[in-house]
Design an enzyme around this catalytic site. Sequence first.
Site, mmCIF file in Angstrom:
data_model
loop_
_atom_site.group_PDB
_atom_site.id
_atom_site.type_symbol
_atom_site.label_atom_id
_atom_site.label_comp_id
_atom_site.label_asym_id
_atom_site.label_seq_id
_atom_site.Cartn_x
_atom_site.Cartn_y
_atom_site.Cartn_z
ATOM 1 C CE LYS A 273 -3.381 2.353 3.150
ATOM 2 N NZ LYS A 273 -4.258 1.885 3.997
ATOM 3 C CD GLU A 277 -6.813 4.773 4.065
ATOM 4 O OE1 GLU A 277 -6.484 3.930 3.973
ATOM 5 O OE2 GLU A 277 -8.185 4.968 3.518
ATOM 6 C CG ASP A 356 -12.757 1.812 2.032
ATOM 7 O OD1 ASP A 356 -11.695 1.183 1.838
ATOM 8 O OD2 ASP A 356 -12.097 3.015 2.678
ATOM 9 C CD GLU A 378 -7.958 -4.998 -1.542
ATOM 10 O OE1 GLU A 378 -6.337 -5.257 -1.940
ATOM 11 O OE2 GLU A 378 -8.321 -3.908 -0.175
ATOM 12 C CD GLU A 384 -13.524 0.105 6.862
ATOM 13 O OE1 GLU A 384 -12.869 -0.831 5.844
ATOM 14 O OE2 GLU A 384 -13.060 1.165 7.508
HETATM 15 C C1 GCV Z 1 -5.727 -0.627 5.539
HETATM 16 C C2 GCV Z 1 -9.669 1.911 4.819
HETATM 17 C C3 GCV Z 1 -10.102 1.397 5.997
HETATM 18 C C4 GCV Z 1 -8.401 1.130 6.265
HETATM 19 C C5 GCV Z 1 -8.118 -0.113 5.363
HETATM 20 C C6 GCV Z 1 -7.518 1.385 4.407
HETATM 21 C C7 GCV Z 1 -6.964 0.376 3.189
HETATM 22 O O1 GCV Z 1 -9.063 3.452 4.363
HETATM 23 O O2 GCV Z 1 -10.694 2.238 7.027
HETATM 24 O O3 GCV Z 1 -8.335 0.556 7.999
HETATM 25 O O4 GCV Z 1 -6.340 0.529 6.306
HETATM 26 O O5 GCV Z 1 -9.556 1.395 4.173
HETATM 27 O O6 GCV Z 1 -7.848 -0.833 1.950
HETATM 28 O O7 GCV Z 1 -6.180 0.329 3.276
#
Ligand code: GCV
Length: 660
Positions: A273, A277, A356, A378, A384
């Site tokens: 990644k 973020e 997301d 994915e 979530e």
């Molecule tokens: C692992 C979203 C989730 C994050 C996650 C991110 C990702 O933003 O809230 O927790 O991070 O996706 O897929 O990398």
Amino acid sequence: MPLPVPVLPEGVDPAWLPPAAFRAIGGRRTLIRGSASLVETVHGEVAEACRRFGGRVERDGPDGGAYDLVLALGAGGLGDEGFSCVREGGTTTVTASGGRGLLYGLFHVVRLGADAFRGERAREIHRPALALRMLDHWDNVAVHPVMGQVERGYAGGSLFWDDGRARGDLERVRAYGRLLAACGINAVAVNNVNVHATEARLLTDRIGEVAEIAGALRPYGIRTHLSVSFAAPVVLGRLSTADPLDGAVRDWWAQVTRRVYEAIPDFGGYVVKADSEGQPGPFAYGRSHADGANLLAAALEPFGGTVHWRAFVYDHHQDWRDRTTDRARAAHDHFVPLDGEFAANAVLQVKHGPMDFQAREPVSPLIGAVPRTRLAVELQATQEYTGQQRHVCWLGPMWSEVLRFRPASGATVGETARGGLVAVSNAGADPFWTGHPLAQANLYTFGRLAWRPDAGPREVLGEWIALTFPGAPARLSEGLHAVLDGSWRTYEKYTAPLGVGFMVQPGHHYGPSVDGYEYSPWGTYHFADRDGVGVDRSVARGTGYAGQYGKPWSELYESPGTCPDELLLFFHHVPYGHVLKSGKTVIQHIYDTHFEGVEEVAEASRVWTGLADLVEPGRHARVAELYEEQLRCAREWRDQINSYFFRKSGVPDARGRRIH
Ligand code: GCV
């Protein structure tokens, strides 16, 4: 030597492999032929069935013996994972070219149960449609102060990591590998894609711990992958740069990767990644994501490894006042120009939707738009945004819709995912594996859809029910279908309407907060005002996102008149009085679906209560308790969403129901 079947720790649920699922295999005379390490796994499984239910298993006996079941290595042309199954003259024969194929063939017989040993069966060949069927665990080795041990984990701690290191006792990990093999999964990434300082070291001085986990998963045909930090050469190697075009950086990755393969010869590869973020990436050096991915691909290439490079790259410091930036556009904007630049062993891993993992999103326009790039899709099994394993939300129908969708390129998403299908795992150290016992169905369904993306999800659910509840009377399987089949649509009804998404509580993402993200930097807005709601993503008036699709989708999504109802607010800002194809106005649709959603949860809970005499008490009680929480939360969603839109619009409910 037969490999003993893993012994589950006391109190851990056997999920879809209870001993009784093997009853049909026990009590028979079985021949196992061939040698490969996984053949010992197959032998162990059959020996255990015989120990429980009688019968005999022989190795490498002569042809022509009176066997009920023959599991044999030997046939060419089936690939490492394919197998054939035929029943003639009273013998059921599974043949495979490789050990994995034989193991999958055995589990096929387990699924068939007694039917595998009735009458004659014409030869069938089974091969996975996708070579890579992978789970990504967002597990931290150390407990993270904000995210806990498993990021977005709703099933207790990590299966792999405990007390700051790899678990000493890996019997549960072996059992996990066995469950995954039984639904066709063949790869696992064992740590979070957000790679924190402790976890970064798994790549170097702590690779031995990863090797221990890999050793536990290997007998079930599962390869281990590792999430790594793009900044590793700086953080771990003390280099001054992680620039992908720097010679010292390339050498560092080459050497480190060689040591990884010394520890884990069948290591699958890296998951990354980057520039996402807050994670480091090639942008810091003015390099492209193809440069970044190819750096790691080059290090992995001599050993046959793959880099899974995530396409989840967007601006998470957006100004909510800025109406020109659209997060949904980001993956397509970033990666389409790079098509053709990725190395052959670099896989671009794309979330199925552009945002997301919401309960409803269109299929990402990036899928189908990069024909010269190996692409993996994915999904998110961890719930979530779909009830966090406190709500029943079986995602099979959603995933199946995604996998059968045909982007403009003509091939389905399932056919386009040449780099594999990946899901963020929903499993953890919880005794039921998935927190909510019925969330096991999501994990099983993912594996089976990854094996065959065009499989009917309801048929897959039927398999899960038959395995998990062997000998289930019709009332139980009908009851389970009744509570699971439509549960995703029920969830969609009582949460954010018509594809607009989010409206969840910030941070943890559980429960409603209509404006929770409305003035945030995350790019997740609904723009409700007194006249209407939704995001204008048309080319003519909006962000232009609809134009990222090829025809016919770009045309269909462009106009509110042709956009499918369920995605209307994702693509358009419309007045509350806008009439949907269903004939209802948007506002009345919001009211009606929110009342219906709660009623459907109440009805599912009643159905579940009625199954008490057919389900083992511990499992029944846990689900019943969770239904209380689901109902409470669904009412909260209903009342907050309905009140919010009533207050904004001033339009009363046509049916005069109470809106708070
Ligand atoms: C692992 C979203 C989730 C994050 C996650 C991110 C990702 O933003 O809230 O927790 O991070 O996706 O897929 O990398």
